[in-house]
Structures are given as structure tokens and as C-alpha cells.
Write a protein that holds these residues in place. Structure first.
Motif, PDB file in Angstrom:
ATOM      1  N   ARG A  62       0.840  -1.191   0.000  1.00  0.00           N
ATOM      2  CA  ARG A  62       0.000   0.000   0.000  1.00  0.00           C
ATOM      3  C   ARG A  62       0.880   1.247   0.000  1.00  0.00           C
ATOM      4  NH1 ARG A  62      -3.670   0.859   4.345  1.00  0.00           N
ATOM      5  NH2 ARG A  62      -1.882   0.374   5.647  1.00  0.00           N
ATOM      6  N   ALA A  63       0.425   2.262  -0.739  1.00  0.00           N
ATOM      7  CA  ALA A  63       1.172   3.512  -0.827  1.00  0.00           C
ATOM      8  C   ALA A  63       0.198   4.662  -0.982  1.00  0.00           C
ATOM      9  CB  ALA A  63       2.141   3.479  -1.996  1.00  0.00           C
ATOM     10  N   PHE A  64       0.582   5.821  -0.429  1.00  0.00           N
ATOM     11  CA  PHE A  64      -0.220   7.037  -0.567  1.00  0.00           C
ATOM     12  C   PHE A  64       0.288   7.808  -1.779  1.00  0.00           C
ATOM     13  CE2 PHE A  64      -0.943  11.542   0.103  1.00  0.00           C
ATOM     14  CZ  PHE A  64      -2.293  11.581   0.423  1.00  0.00           C
ATOM     15  N   VAL A  65      -0.608   8.102  -2.724  1.00  0.00           N
ATOM     16  CA  VAL A  65      -0.227   8.760  -3.973  1.00  0.00           C
ATOM     17  C   VAL A  65      -1.091  10.002  -4.175  1.00  0.00           C
ATOM     18  CG1 VAL A  65      -0.028   8.503  -6.481  1.00  0.00           C
ATOM     19  CG2 VAL A  65       0.443   6.546  -4.985  1.00  0.00           C
ATOM     20  N   VAL A  66      -0.427  11.133  -4.426  1.00  0.00           N
ATOM     21  CA  VAL A  66      -1.125  12.361  -4.792  1.00  0.00           C
ATOM     22  C   VAL A  66      -1.270  12.349  -6.311  1.00  0.00           C
ATOM     23  CG1 VAL A  66      -1.140  14.880  -4.690  1.00  0.00           C
ATOM     24  CG2 VAL A  66      -0.108  13.570  -2.827  1.00  0.00           C
ATOM     25  N   THR A  67      -2.494  12.323  -6.790  1.00  0.00           N
ATOM     26  CA  THR A  67      -2.755  12.199  -8.221  1.00  0.00           C
ATOM     27  C   THR A  67      -2.967  13.545  -8.910  1.00  0.00           C
ATOM     28  OG1 THR A  67      -5.105  11.855  -7.755  1.00  0.00           O
ATOM     29  CG2 THR A  67      -3.720   9.881  -7.970  1.00  0.00           C
ATOM     30  N   GLY A  68      -3.162  14.583  -8.138  1.00  0.00           N
ATOM     31  CA  GLY A  68      -3.364  15.935  -8.652  1.00  0.00           C
ATOM     32  C   GLY A  68      -3.590  16.857  -7.484  1.00  0.00           C
ATOM     33  N   PRO A  69      -3.754  18.163  -7.715  1.00  0.00           N
ATOM     34  CA  PRO A  69      -3.972  19.081  -6.594  1.00  0.00           C
ATOM     35  C   PRO A  69      -5.181  18.659  -5.759  1.00  0.00           C
ATOM     36  CG  PRO A  69      -3.527  20.299  -8.616  1.00  0.00           C
ATOM     37  CD  PRO A  69      -3.705  18.867  -9.019  1.00  0.00           C
ATOM     38  N   GLU A 115       2.386  21.417   0.467  1.00  0.00           N
ATOM     39  CA  GLU A 115       2.475  22.184  -0.776  1.00  0.00           C
ATOM     40  C   GLU A 115       2.392  21.277  -1.998  1.00  0.00           C
ATOM     41  OE1 GLU A 115       5.881  24.694  -0.770  1.00  0.00           O
ATOM     42  OE2 GLU A 115       5.013  26.100   0.664  1.00  0.00           O
ATOM     43  N   LEU A 116       2.961  20.080  -1.910  1.00  0.00           N
ATOM     44  CA  LEU A 116       2.822  19.118  -3.006  1.00  0.00           C
ATOM     45  C   LEU A 116       1.363  18.696  -3.162  1.00  0.00           C
ATOM     46  CD1 LEU A 116       5.962  16.917  -2.306  1.00  0.00           C
ATOM     47  CD2 LEU A 116       5.614  18.343  -4.325  1.00  0.00           C
ATOM     48  N   PHE A 117       0.672  18.565  -2.039  1.00  0.00           N
ATOM     49  CA  PHE A 117      -0.733  18.156  -2.044  1.00  0.00           C
ATOM     50  C   PHE A 117      -1.626  19.247  -2.627  1.00  0.00           C
ATOM     51  CE2 PHE A 117      -4.800  18.111   0.341  1.00  0.00           C
ATOM     52  CZ  PHE A 117      -5.304  16.895  -0.100  1.00  0.00           C
ATOM     53  N   THR A 118      -1.386  20.490  -2.236  1.00  0.00           N
ATOM     54  CA  THR A 118      -2.247  21.584  -2.697  1.00  0.00           C
ATOM     55  C   THR A 118      -1.914  22.041  -4.112  1.00  0.00           C
ATOM     56  OG1 THR A 118      -0.770  23.258  -1.765  1.00  0.00           O
ATOM     57  CG2 THR A 118      -2.557  22.437  -0.345  1.00  0.00           C
ATOM     58  N   GLY A 119      -0.708  21.715  -4.587  1.00  0.00           N
ATOM     59  CA  GLY A 119      -0.266  22.190  -5.891  1.00  0.00           C
ATOM     60  C   GLY A 119       0.517  23.477  -5.842  1.00  0.00           C
ATOM     61  N   ASP A 120       0.809  23.983  -4.637  1.00  0.00           N
ATOM     62  CA  ASP A 120       1.525  25.243  -4.499  1.00  0.00           C
ATOM     63  C   ASP A 120       3.046  25.095  -4.574  1.00  0.00           C
ATOM     64  OD1 ASP A 120      -0.851  26.646  -4.157  1.00  0.00           O
ATOM     65  OD2 ASP A 120      -0.858  26.316  -1.987  1.00  0.00           O
ATOM     66  N   MET A 121       3.540  23.873  -4.478  1.00  0.00           N
ATOM     67  CA  MET A 121       4.985  23.646  -4.434  1.00  0.00           C
ATOM     68  C   MET A 121       5.660  24.159  -5.706  1.00  0.00           C
ATOM     69  SD  MET A 121       7.601  22.488  -2.889  1.00  0.00           S
ATOM     70  CE  MET A 121       9.245  21.889  -3.173  1.00  0.00           C
ATOM     71  N   ALA A 122       6.721  24.957  -5.534  1.00  0.00           N
ATOM     72  CA  ALA A 122       7.391  25.576  -6.686  1.00  0.00           C
ATOM     73  C   ALA A 122       7.920  24.539  -7.667  1.00  0.00           C
ATOM     74  CB  ALA A 122       8.529  26.459  -6.189  1.00  0.00           C
ATOM     75  N   TYR A 123       8.396  23.404  -7.159  1.00  0.00           N
ATOM     76  CA  TYR A 123       8.951  22.389  -8.061  1.00  0.00           C
ATOM     77  C   TYR A 123       7.919  21.914  -9.085  1.00  0.00           C
ATOM     78  CZ  TYR A 123      13.039  21.747  -4.961  1.00  0.00           C
ATOM     79  OH  TYR A 123      14.190  21.913  -4.242  1.00  0.00           O
ATOM     80  N   LEU A 124       6.644  21.899  -8.727  1.00  0.00           N
ATOM     81  CA  LEU A 124       5.608  21.498  -9.671  1.00  0.00           C
ATOM     82  C   LEU A 124       5.534  22.466 -10.846  1.00  0.00           C
ATOM     83  CD1 LEU A 124       2.854  20.561  -7.084  1.00  0.00           C
ATOM     84  CD2 LEU A 124       3.825  18.968  -8.752  1.00  0.00           C
ATOM     85  N   HIS A 125       5.726  23.753 -10.574  1.00  0.00           N
ATOM     86  CA  HIS A 125       5.617  24.778 -11.611  1.00  0.00           C
ATOM     87  C   HIS A 125       6.926  24.944 -12.388  1.00  0.00           C
ATOM     88  CE1 HIS A 125       1.788  25.745  -9.756  1.00  0.00           C
ATOM     89  NE2 HIS A 125       2.416  25.794  -8.585  1.00  0.00           N
ATOM     90  N   GLN A 126       8.017  24.426 -11.817  1.00  0.00           N
ATOM     91  CA  GLN A 126       9.313  24.502 -12.489  1.00  0.00           C
ATOM     92  C   GLN A 126       9.633  23.244 -13.293  1.00  0.00           C
ATOM     93  OE1 GLN A 126      11.700  25.104  -8.992  1.00  0.00           O
ATOM     94  NE2 GLN A 126      11.252  27.299  -8.877  1.00  0.00           N
ATOM     95  N   PRO A 162       1.418  11.909 -11.158  1.00  0.00           N
ATOM     96  CA  PRO A 162       1.213  11.487  -9.773  1.00  0.00           C
ATOM     97  C   PRO A 162       2.550  11.405  -9.038  1.00  0.00           C
ATOM     98  CG  PRO A 162       1.117   9.591 -11.218  1.00  0.00           C
ATOM     99  CD  PRO A 162       1.244  10.791 -12.114  1.00  0.00           C
ATOM    100  N   LEU A 163       2.512  11.624  -7.736  1.00  0.00           N
ATOM    101  CA  LEU A 163       3.731  11.583  -6.935  1.00  0.00           C
ATOM    102  C   LEU A 163       3.433  10.986  -5.570  1.00  0.00           C
ATOM    103  CD1 LEU A 163       3.575  14.128  -4.667  1.00  0.00           C
ATOM    104  CD2 LEU A 163       3.864  15.444  -6.770  1.00  0.00           C
ATOM    105  N   ARG A 164       4.474  10.451  -4.967  1.00  0.00           N
ATOM    106  CA  ARG A 164       4.349   9.873  -3.622  1.00  0.00           C
ATOM    107  C   ARG A 164       5.261  10.637  -2.671  1.00  0.00           C
ATOM    108  NH1 ARG A 164       5.813   4.025  -3.745  1.00  0.00           N
ATOM    109  NH2 ARG A 164       7.726   4.395  -2.574  1.00  0.00           N
ATOM    110  N   PRO A 165       4.693  11.413  -1.750  1.00  0.00           N
ATOM    111  CA  PRO A 165       5.529  12.184  -0.824  1.00  0.00           C
ATOM    112  C   PRO A 165       6.150  11.270   0.247  1.00  0.00           C
ATOM    113  CG  PRO A 165       3.267  13.044  -0.972  1.00  0.00           C
ATOM    114  CD  PRO A 165       3.267  11.667  -1.558  1.00  0.00           C
ATOM    115  N   GLY A 166       6.848  11.936   1.164  1.00  0.00           N
ATOM    116  CA  GLY A 166       7.426  11.235   2.315  1.00  0.00           C
ATOM    117  C   GLY A 166       8.932  11.269   2.306  1.00  0.00           C
ATOM    118  N   HIS A 167       9.523  12.258   2.976  1.00  0.00           N
ATOM    119  CA  HIS A 167      10.983  12.374   3.001  1.00  0.00           C
ATOM    120  C   HIS A 167      11.553  12.380   4.422  1.00  0.00           C
ATOM    121  CE1 HIS A 167       9.487  16.532   3.182  1.00  0.00           C
ATOM    122  NE2 HIS A 167      10.579  16.811   3.873  1.00  0.00           N
ATOM    123  N   GLY A 225      -4.419  11.974   3.561  1.00  0.00           N
ATOM    124  CA  GLY A 225      -5.066  13.019   2.782  1.00  0.00           C
ATOM    125  C   GLY A 225      -5.761  14.037   3.658  1.00  0.00           C
ATOM    126  N   ALA A 226      -6.459  13.574   4.675  1.00  0.00           N
ATOM    127  CA  ALA A 226      -7.149  14.488   5.588  1.00  0.00           C
ATOM    128  C   ALA A 226      -6.150  15.349   6.358  1.00  0.00           C
ATOM    129  CB  ALA A 226      -8.022  13.695   6.554  1.00  0.00           C
TER     130      ALA A 226
END
Length: 340
Positions: A2-9, A42-53, A59-64, A314-315
């Protein structure tokens, strides 16, 4: 697995994915704990600068911020890693450029950042594959919670080291969130007289529960000489305030990142003969952070308000604060915790 995946904002799924296989130079880790931080939001909301750069994409999987146990090793990796409890560096340099050659892989222009920048999936999953070169061993006295706090702790330790030069120096930290409180803990361990400025009384009350006595809102900040000021906030106006508040000849440390560009007056910087330091990454301080946790000189476990399973991530990213959670600013995830 199982993995948590952000599929879009603001869109996400808990998916069943194939388990990773360790490539040459890699290990696969059974993930025990993962911290959720502002970068993940920020990755979840779509505000992260790397998304716009174009440096990451859905889709992406966070967790660092993670800790776990090595389950398998790939070709060329010492089998002695098997079964070892570890955490890993987020910053994964190319290994060949002049910055990597100087031990500054966290500044590599071509770096991946696990779960943040580049194609490597993060640790919000039951298993994660990472380069063996990124691993740091966790001693028995450093549990999974502490292990997952080593990455933010390394950032904070670097900020504290940049701020504190001598015992008894007065250090003001702006922003009592996770990084600000960790910086305060490390600054205290280095012998500083720590002051904290926050926007809400509840955040300051929590800082007080950690043993900090000098707690201020901005309108009540006393007229004291601060040898160093650390901006650990996300407020656009506070970097300039930090420069105004620091003593001439002192140090300002910038570790917080505002969502919009902030400004400082470099005339003030020069006329006050002030040293300004920026901090990016825990990489140079991970071993020292783990050692501080191991010997008990810093114990940040009270910062964790709750530990949830993948289904609740997600919540949490959307801002949920569950009933019964503690007062701390940090949420952890146990990928093996099944919702009931």
C-alpha cells in the motif's frame, strides 16, 4: 504494498502497488514511520514551486522524513545493511559534479529529493527503495519516532549552530512550529538563552510545556539585545523583522520559506555588520542529530501530536486535526497501521 499517492492538486489515493526491487547500489526499507511536513502540504495543494518549475509532477508519492529497517539489498551493496534500522538523507546528488565531490550533494543542481523533487517515490508506503549511500544507522536508543524526526532535526541543528556562537547568548526564534521548536531545543542544548516569538497563544503555550520560558507575541516583544535571530516562519514580512531585531554584529539565520518572495534591506545588513546565513537541508548534520537524540540531550518526541495510517494522510494534508490529538505541530504516519 500500500502507498499514498497524490494524483493531482488535492486529489489522492491509497493504492496497491508492486513492491520495489533494489537496483544496483540500492536497498529496500520496510518503512516504520514517516513525518508529514509543510513541503508535503504544498505538493498536495499544488503550491509547491517544483511542480511549476517542471522538477516534479503528478502522480507523486511524498514522504521524506522517515525511519525503517532494511529488508533487502541490491547488487553491489554490503549485505551488512540487512536488518539494520536506518533513516535516509532526502538529498540525493548526482555523485559526480564538483558540489557532490566536495560533500555538498544537498546543493547538487541535478539532485533528486526523495518524495519531493525528481522521479524517486517517497516513503509514504509500506516499503521504499533508496540509495545505500543515503542511509544513516539508528542506534537502539533512537526509536522510530525519533528516527523520522532526524531529517527535520538536522535542518534545525544547522540553524542552531549558525545562530549560537557562545554560551549564554540570547537567541530569538521566529515561528514556534516544528522547525522553530526543534531549533529552540538544539539552541538550548548549545547553551543559548532561547526566546520564541509566535502568532498564537496556543503555540506559545505548547512551547512553554517544553520548558521554554521567554515566549512572546510580536506586539509584546521586549526591547532586548538579541545576539542572533532565526526566522523559522513562513511569514513574508518576518525576514526583514529578523534583521531589524538582531544586535549589530549579530547573526540572522533564514530557514523558513515564505510562499511568496520576501525582502530584506541590505543597507541594514551592511550598516549593522550582520552575518546572514541560509539553511537548506539536514544533510551535513544528520549524524550529529541522531547522536543528540541517542544521548537524550534533545528529545523532540512531544512535538508529534498523532500517528495515523495511510488512509488518514489526505485528511492531514488538507488540514484536519483529529479529536484526541496532542498539542504538538507534527503528525506521523505508520504505513502498517490499518484503519479500523
Amino acid at each position: 504494498m500500500r502507498a499514498f499517492v497524490v494524483t493531482g492538486p488535492r486529489a489522492y489515493e491509497v493504492q496497491d502497488l508492486p513492491k520495489p526491487v533494489a537496483a544496483p547500489g540500492e536497498v529496500v526499507v520496510d518503512v516504520e514511520r514517516v513525518g508529514v511536513c509543510g513541503t508535503d502540504v504544498e505538493l498536495f495543494t499544488g503550491d509547491m514551486a517544483y511542480l511549476h518549475q517542471g522538477l516534479t509532477a503528478y502522480p507523486l508519492r511524498p514522504g521524506h522524513e522517515w525511519a525503517g529497517r532494511v529488508a533487502s539489498v541490491g547488487p553491489g551493496v554490503d549485505a551488512g545493511w540487512l536488518g539494520r534500522r536506518v533513516m535516509g538523507d532526502t538529498m540525493l546528488g548526482c555523485g559526480t559534479c564538483h558540489r557532490c565531490a566536495r560533500g555538498r550533494q544537498h546543493l547538487c543542481e541535478q539532485r533528486d529529493e526523495l518524495g519531493v523533487r525528481g522521479p524517486r517515490p517517497g516513503a509514504l508506503a509500506e516499503q521504499v527503495a533508496v540509495p545505500a549511500t543515503s542511509l544513516h544507522t539508528l542506534p537502539a536508543s533512537v526509536d522510530a519516532t525519533l528516527g523520522a524526526l532526524a531529517e527535520p532535526g538536522g535542518n534545525a541543528l544547522r540553524a542552531a549552530q549558525a545562530a549560537v556562537r557562545d554560551q549564554g547568548e540570547r537567541v530569538l526564534i521566529l515561528g514556534p512550529g516544528t522547525i522553530g521548536l526543534l531549533t529552540a531545543m538544539f539552541a538550548r542544548s548549545l547553551g543559548a538563552d532561547v526566546h520564541l516569538m509566535g502568532a498564537t497563544q496556543s503555540s506559545l503555550d505548547f512551547a512553554g510545556s517544553l520548558g521554554f520560558e521567554h515566549l512572546w507575541q510580536q506586539d509584546a516583544l521586549p526591547d532586548l539585545p538579541f545576539d542572533a535571530v532565526v526566522d523559522a516562519s513562513t511569514a513574508t514580512q518576518l525576514p526583514d523583522l529578523a534583521l531589524d531585531l538582531v544586535e549589530p554584529g549579530g547573526r540572522v539565520v533564514y530557514i523558513g520559506l515564505a510562499p511568496e518572495p520576501s525582502r530584506i534591506d541590505t543597507r541594514t545588513l551592511a550598516l549593522k555588520d550582520t552575518t546572514a546565513v541560509g539553511v537548506l537541508s539536514a544533510s551535513p548534520a544528520l549524524d550529529a542529530t541522531i547522536a543528540a537524540y541517542a544521548d537524550g540531550s534533545v528529545d523532540p518526541r512531544p512535538l508529534v501530536r498523532a500517528t495515523v495510517g495511510l488512509e488518514r494522510v489526505g485528511a492531514v494534508l488538507a488540514g484536519e486535526r483529529r479529536a484526541g490529538a496532542g498539542p504538538g505541530p507534527k503528525t506521523h504516519v505508520d504505513p502498517c497501521l490499518i484503519a479500523t
